[in-house]
Design a protein around this motif. Structure first.
Motif, PDB file in Angstrom:
ATOM      1  N   MET A   1       0.903  -1.239  -0.060  1.00 26.83           N
ATOM      2  CA  MET A   1       0.060  -0.061  -0.053  1.00 26.83           C
ATOM      3  C   MET A   1       0.701   1.332   0.106  1.00 26.83           C
ATOM      4  SD  MET A   1      -2.903   1.152   2.758  1.00 26.83           S
ATOM      5  CE  MET A   1      -1.795   1.478   3.979  1.00 26.83           C
ATOM      6  N   TYR A   2       0.527   2.263  -0.746  1.00 27.37           N
ATOM      7  CA  TYR A   2       1.189   3.421  -1.070  1.00 27.37           C
ATOM      8  C   TYR A   2       0.389   4.646  -0.200  1.00 27.37           C
ATOM      9  CZ  TYR A   2       5.293   1.453  -3.360  1.00 27.37           C
ATOM     10  OH  TYR A   2       6.307   0.713  -3.745  1.00 27.37           O
ATOM     11  N   CYS A   3       1.046   5.530   0.251  1.00 35.22           N
ATOM     12  CA  CYS A   3       0.406   6.870   0.710  1.00 35.22           C
ATOM     13  C   CYS A   3       0.726   7.927  -0.368  1.00 35.22           C
ATOM     14  CB  CYS A   3       0.753   7.052   2.091  1.00 35.22           C
ATOM     15  SG  CYS A   3      -0.087   8.509   2.845  1.00 35.22           S
ATOM     16  N   LEU A   4      -0.159   8.657  -0.600  1.00 38.16           N
ATOM     17  CA  LEU A   4      -0.041   9.734  -1.797  1.00 38.16           C
ATOM     18  C   LEU A   4      -0.025  11.221  -0.971  1.00 38.16           C
ATOM     19  CD1 LEU A   4      -1.794   7.970  -4.571  1.00 38.16           C
ATOM     20  CD2 LEU A   4       0.617   7.467  -4.121  1.00 38.16           C
ATOM     21  N   VAL A   5       0.609  11.899  -0.986  1.00 34.33           N
ATOM     22  CA  VAL A   5       0.173  12.994  -0.387  1.00 34.33           C
ATOM     23  C   VAL A   5       0.561  14.582  -1.410  1.00 34.33           C
ATOM     24  CG1 VAL A   5       0.989  14.734   1.408  1.00 34.33           C
ATOM     25  CG2 VAL A   5       1.232  12.114   1.752  1.00 34.33           C
ATOM     26  N   ASP A   6      -0.501  15.192  -1.643  1.00 32.05           N
ATOM     27  CA  ASP A   6      -0.700  16.414  -2.651  1.00 32.05           C
ATOM     28  C   ASP A   6      -2.166  16.959  -2.133  1.00 32.05           C
ATOM     29  OD1 ASP A   6      -1.204  17.936  -5.128  1.00 32.05           O
ATOM     30  OD2 ASP A   6       0.661  16.642  -5.598  1.00 32.05           O
ATOM     31  N   ALA A   7      -1.778  18.317  -2.087  1.00 31.15           N
ATOM     32  CA  ALA A   7      -2.760  19.470  -2.127  1.00 31.15           C
ATOM     33  C   ALA A   7      -4.044  19.388  -3.174  1.00 31.15           C
ATOM     34  CB  ALA A   7      -2.544  20.771  -1.988  1.00 31.15           C
TER      35      ALA A   7
ATOM     36  N   GLU B   1      -6.414  17.335  -5.059  1.00 27.72           N
ATOM     37  CA  GLU B   1      -7.166  15.802  -4.890  1.00 27.72           C
ATOM     38  C   GLU B   1      -7.132  15.163  -6.207  1.00 27.72           C
ATOM     39  OE1 GLU B   1     -10.892  16.170  -3.299  1.00 27.72           O
ATOM     40  OE2 GLU B   1     -10.309  17.045  -1.407  1.00 27.72           O
ATOM     41  N   ALA B   2      -7.187  15.836  -7.264  1.00 26.82           N
ATOM     42  CA  ALA B   2      -7.143  15.262  -8.401  1.00 26.82           C
ATOM     43  C   ALA B   2      -5.839  14.366  -8.888  1.00 26.82           C
ATOM     44  CB  ALA B   2      -7.512  16.141  -9.638  1.00 26.82           C
ATOM     45  N   VAL B   3      -4.853  14.963  -8.442  1.00 20.80           N
ATOM     46  CA  VAL B   3      -3.450  14.226  -8.418  1.00 20.80           C
ATOM     47  C   VAL B   3      -3.475  13.120  -7.570  1.00 20.80           C
ATOM     48  CG1 VAL B   3      -1.094  14.482  -7.862  1.00 20.80           C
ATOM     49  CG2 VAL B   3      -2.299  16.477  -9.145  1.00 20.80           C
ATOM     50  N   ASN B   4      -3.849  13.056  -6.388  1.00 22.65           N
ATOM     51  CA  ASN B   4      -3.957  11.967  -5.654  1.00 22.65           C
ATOM     52  C   ASN B   4      -4.774  10.753  -6.136  1.00 22.65           C
ATOM     53  OD1 ASN B   4      -2.322  12.934  -3.469  1.00 22.65           O
ATOM     54  ND2 ASN B   4      -3.920  13.856  -2.626  1.00 22.65           N
ATOM     55  N   ALA B   5      -5.886  11.430  -6.813  1.00 25.68           N
ATOM     56  CA  ALA B   5      -6.866  10.108  -7.161  1.00 25.68           C
ATOM     57  C   ALA B   5      -6.216   9.657  -8.626  1.00 25.68           C
ATOM     58  CB  ALA B   5      -8.352  10.968  -7.798  1.00 25.68           C
ATOM     59  N   GLY B   6      -5.592  10.356  -9.393  1.00 30.00           N
ATOM     60  CA  GLY B   6      -4.925   9.904 -10.587  1.00 30.00           C
ATOM     61  C   GLY B   6      -3.897   9.012 -10.176  1.00 30.00           C
ATOM     62  N   TYR B   7      -3.053   9.241  -9.185  1.00 32.86           N
ATOM     63  CA  TYR B   7      -2.061   8.438  -8.950  1.00 32.86           C
ATOM     64  C   TYR B   7      -2.446   7.073  -8.264  1.00 32.86           C
ATOM     65  CZ  TYR B   7       1.998  10.952 -10.460  1.00 32.86           C
ATOM     66  OH  TYR B   7       3.173  11.477 -11.150  1.00 32.86           O
ATOM     67  N   ALA B   8      -3.448   7.059  -7.568  1.00 36.49           N
ATOM     68  CA  ALA B   8      -4.042   6.039  -6.761  1.00 36.49           C
ATOM     69  C   ALA B   8      -4.984   5.132  -7.871  1.00 36.49           C
ATOM     70  CB  ALA B   8      -5.425   6.570  -5.706  1.00 36.49           C
TER      71      ALA B   8
ATOM     72  N   SER C   1      -2.468  -1.348  -3.753  1.00 34.04           N
ATOM     73  CA  SER C   1      -3.392  -0.129  -3.253  1.00 34.04           C
ATOM     74  C   SER C   1      -2.720   1.037  -2.967  1.00 34.04           C
ATOM     75  CB  SER C   1      -4.057  -0.749  -1.827  1.00 34.04           C
ATOM     76  OG  SER C   1      -2.956  -1.267  -1.025  1.00 34.04           O
ATOM     77  N   ALA C   2      -3.537   2.106  -2.960  1.00 35.73           N
ATOM     78  CA  ALA C   2      -2.899   3.301  -2.493  1.00 35.73           C
ATOM     79  C   ALA C   2      -4.057   4.251  -2.081  1.00 35.73           C
ATOM     80  CB  ALA C   2      -2.135   3.921  -3.817  1.00 35.73           C
ATOM     81  N   PHE C   3      -3.822   5.195  -1.125  1.00 32.28           N
ATOM     82  CA  PHE C   3      -4.693   6.306  -0.778  1.00 32.28           C
ATOM     83  C   PHE C   3      -4.070   7.489  -0.705  1.00 32.28           C
ATOM     84  CE2 PHE C   3      -2.584   4.926   2.991  1.00 32.28           C
ATOM     85  CZ  PHE C   3      -2.503   6.091   3.821  1.00 32.28           C
ATOM     86  N   GLY C   4      -4.902   8.549  -1.043  1.00 34.88           N
ATOM     87  CA  GLY C   4      -4.262   9.998  -1.122  1.00 34.88           C
ATOM     88  C   GLY C   4      -4.869  10.693  -0.022  1.00 34.88           C
TER      89      GLY C   4
ATOM     90  N   GLU D   1       7.926   2.593 -12.558  1.00 36.18           N
ATOM     91  CA  GLU D   1       9.202   2.999 -12.122  1.00 36.18           C
ATOM     92  C   GLU D   1       9.307   3.537 -10.963  1.00 36.18           C
ATOM     93  OE1 GLU D   1      12.357   6.769 -13.238  1.00 36.18           O
ATOM     94  OE2 GLU D   1      10.666   6.224 -14.624  1.00 36.18           O
ATOM     95  N   ILE D   2       8.051   4.036 -10.226  1.00 34.31           N
ATOM     96  CA  ILE D   2       8.110   4.528  -8.743  1.00 34.31           C
ATOM     97  C   ILE D   2       8.257   3.150  -8.106  1.00 34.31           C
ATOM     98  CG2 ILE D   2       6.456   5.108  -7.034  1.00 34.31           C
ATOM     99  CD1 ILE D   2       5.208   7.136  -8.964  1.00 34.31           C
TER     100      ILE D   2
END
Length: 229
Positions: free
Chosen positions: A1-7, A9-16, A25-28, A107-108
């Motif tokens: 599971m990865y934790c995504l942090v960005d102000a 929300e669209a960026v978090n949703a896109g990477y998730a 799995s990932a959550f922003g 790559e990540i």
């Protein structure tokens, strides 16, 4: 599971969504949400995080120190623009890697695994009772590629592949069903029961037996699973 942090929300949703396509799995969270979550999350929740992905936001350099007080997972920053000065600041703050956007999720995953190997000593230990490691017939890549057995592709569904990667990464360590579930589906998944892990692992073990001729995963009821190689 990865934790995504960005102000954003669209960026978090896109990477998730991109992580999900790789079976990861990932959550922003926004930066404010992240600080509150990190300082209040349970040990089990924190142990399920395989990496922190930080977007461009103010004070993100300070996040590295806060993360390190709670987790040893890799910390990767994403840069909207290339800046040597900013990159040096981030490295100095303790961030493990800085990647310019756009960057593919695979790559990540590969860079995160490389960081994990470096932090945790590189080579996996030999199974108990062996004086020297035997040649590994099963090769796992940790970057979205299917594993190989005896140099030949060993295609697996996304969830089974990710479970195998998690077990191999923690070779010799017994992992509970809850731990496997949290890493594969995320601690905040809805509508999925922990019992689904049993089905995934059962199918994975059968396929491994067919290809290897033996079962490299030891399973014990109520105790969980351990990869013994």
């Amino acid at each position: 599971m990865y934790c995504l942090v960005d102000a954003r929300e669209a960026v978090n949703a896109g990477y998730a969504a991109s992580f999900d396509r790789e079976g990861v799995s990932a959550f922003g969270l926004t930066p404010d949400e992240f600080t509150s979550w990190l300082t209040s999350a349970s040990r089990n929740d924190l142990d399920a995080v395989q990496g922190f992905l930080l977007g461009d936001f103010d004070e993100r350099a300070k996040c590295a120190g806060l993360i390190r007080r709670h987790s040893r997972a890799p910390i990767i920053a994403l840069a909207d623009q290339r800046s040597l000065e900013q990159t040096l600041i981030l490295f100095d703050a303790g961030i493990d890697d800085v990647l310019p956007k756009p960057v593919h999720v695979r790559e990540i995953l590969a860079r995160s695994e490389a960081i994990w190997r470096r932090v945790n000593g590189g080579a996996l230990p030999a199974p108990a009772g062996e004086t020297a490691p035997r040649p590994e017939r099963l090769k796992v890549f940790f970057d979205g590629r299917d594993p190989e057995v005896d140099g030949e592709p060993f295609p697996l569904p996304r969830r089974e592949r990710h479970i195998l990667e998690y077990l191999v990464r923690n070779r010799g360590r017994r992992l509970t069903k809850a731990q496997v579930f949290n890493v594969i589906y995320g601690v905040y998944s809805n509508g999925v029961e922990e019992s689904v892990v049993e089905g995934h692992v059962s199918k994975l073990r059968k396929k491994l037996v067919q290809r290897l001729g033996y079962d490299p995963i030891e399973a014990k009821r109520y105790m969980g699973y351990v990869y013994v190689g």
